[in-house]
Design a protein around this motif. Structure first.
Motif, short mmCIF file in Angstrom:
data_model
loop_
_atom_site.label_atom_id
_atom_site.label_comp_id
_atom_site.label_asym_id
_atom_site.label_seq_id
_atom_site.Cartn_x
_atom_site.Cartn_y
_atom_site.Cartn_z
N THR A 251 126.63 23.59 118.52
CA THR A 251 125.66 22.51 118.31
C THR A 251 126.27 21.12 118.50
OG1 THR A 251 126.08 22.40 115.92
CG2 THR A 251 124.38 23.94 116.67
N ARG B 272 122.50 17.00 119.38
CA ARG B 272 122.20 17.57 118.06
C ARG B 272 123.24 17.11 117.05
NH1 ARG B 272 122.10 23.61 120.12
NH2 ARG B 272 123.63 22.61 121.49
N GLY C 171 118.18 11.69 120.15
CA GLY C 171 117.87 13.08 120.42
C GLY C 171 118.62 13.68 121.59
N SER C 172 119.55 12.93 122.19
CA SER C 172 120.32 13.47 123.30
C SER C 172 121.47 14.36 122.83
CB SER C 172 120.87 12.33 124.17
OG SER C 172 121.74 11.50 123.43
N VAL D 62 119.96 10.17 110.17
CA VAL D 62 121.23 10.50 110.79
C VAL D 62 122.39 10.01 109.92
CG1 VAL D 62 122.70 10.13 112.82
CG2 VAL D 62 120.23 10.43 113.10
N SER E 207 123.36 8.37 119.95
CA SER E 207 123.00 9.54 120.74
C SER E 207 122.27 10.58 119.89
CB SER E 207 124.27 10.16 121.35
OG SER E 207 125.07 10.79 120.36
N VAL E 208 122.67 10.72 118.62
CA VAL E 208 121.97 11.65 117.74
C VAL E 208 120.59 11.10 117.39
CG1 VAL E 208 122.03 12.82 115.51
CG2 VAL E 208 124.14 12.52 116.81
N LYS E 209 120.51 9.81 117.12
CA LYS E 209 119.21 9.20 116.81
C LYS E 209 118.23 9.35 117.97
CE LYS E 209 120.54 5.62 113.48
NZ LYS E 209 120.60 4.15 113.23
N ASP F 238 121.79 15.16 111.91
CA ASP F 238 120.63 14.82 111.08
C ASP F 238 120.26 15.94 110.10
OD1 ASP F 238 119.62 16.68 112.83
OD2 ASP F 238 118.16 15.35 113.77
#
Length: 227
Positions: free
Chosen positions: A57, A118, A115-116, A2, A111-113, A151
């Motif tokens: 996204t 994109r 997976g909540s 990320v 939040s990106v790590k 990511d």
């Protein structure tokens, strides 16, 4: 991994500087126009960051400021709608501290790590009004910046981070007041900033089994130009 996938910024056109009567500072500062505030500047930075990108996204918008035009109303939702982002996204406000920008960045990254999200957008904007002839008036310009996190197509990775939470009386503004209060600069720098930075750097190196000789570049904030 990320990291940062895009950046954007907005800096107002007008300036206070050497041509301003009574201006004693060495440099100049950008000043928002009469019809601009933190929200309008944040929208401009967001549009610059997302220009040409797939807005569908972006699953979260994290907005940080200490000078929101509203005492009680979400600003992040206004920025999201004005930027034509999805209604199904998460919009969050962070406030009350200059540290709110890095806190928003950490939350968005997590939040990106997890997976909540994109992609998550972090937008920071401020319009701090310093007392006449104060250091805040001379050094705090009006502007906004935006960072898109994801990511895929990452241009800068976040390898690791570490936070240190302490309490020190440095710069503050009581609700309803126009100008900031500041404590003695030397105390805040020597007992607060310098000690905190030294400890967090040492702890981060230890956490990753690194030594000072392993680091080729170090970028620090400079709250005091004399340092």
């Amino acid at each position: 991994m990320v990291g940062i996938t895009g950046v954007g910024a907005y800096v107002p056109l007008f300036r206070l500087g050497k041509e301003t009567a009574g201006w004693k500072a060495a440099g100049e500062k950008p000043v928002a126009n009469f019809d601009e505030d933190c929200i309008t500047m944040a929208v401009a930075a967001t549009m610059d960051c997302l220009n040409g990108g797939d807005k569908s996204t972006v699953d979260g918008l994290y907005f940080a400021t200490t000078t929101s035009p509203y005492s009680e109303k979400q600003a992040a939702s206004i920025i999201a709608i004005a930027s034509d982002l999805s209604e199904s996204m998460l919009a969050v406000d962070y406030a009350h501290s200059l540290r709110s920008g890095t806190v928003a960045m950490k939350a968005a990254m997590d939040s990106v790590k997890a997976g909540s999200a994109r992609q998550a957008l972090v937008v920071v904007a401020d319009q701090r009004l310093g007392a006449p002839r104060s250091s805040i008036e001379a050094n705090s310009g009006d502007a906004a910046g935006a960072v898109l996190l994801g990511d895929k197509n990452v241009v800068a990775q976040l390898i690791d981070s570490l936070s240190l939470t302490q309490e020190i009386l440095d710069v503050w503004r009581v609700s309803g007041e126009t100008y900031h209060h500041t404590w003695e600069d030397r105390f805040a720098t020597e007992e607060g900033y310098s000690k905190a930075v030294a400890k967090v750097v040492a702890d981060l190196l230890k956490k990753n089994n690194l030594a000072v000789k392993d680091i080729s570049r170090l970028v620090l904030s400079a709250p005091d130009p004399r340092k």
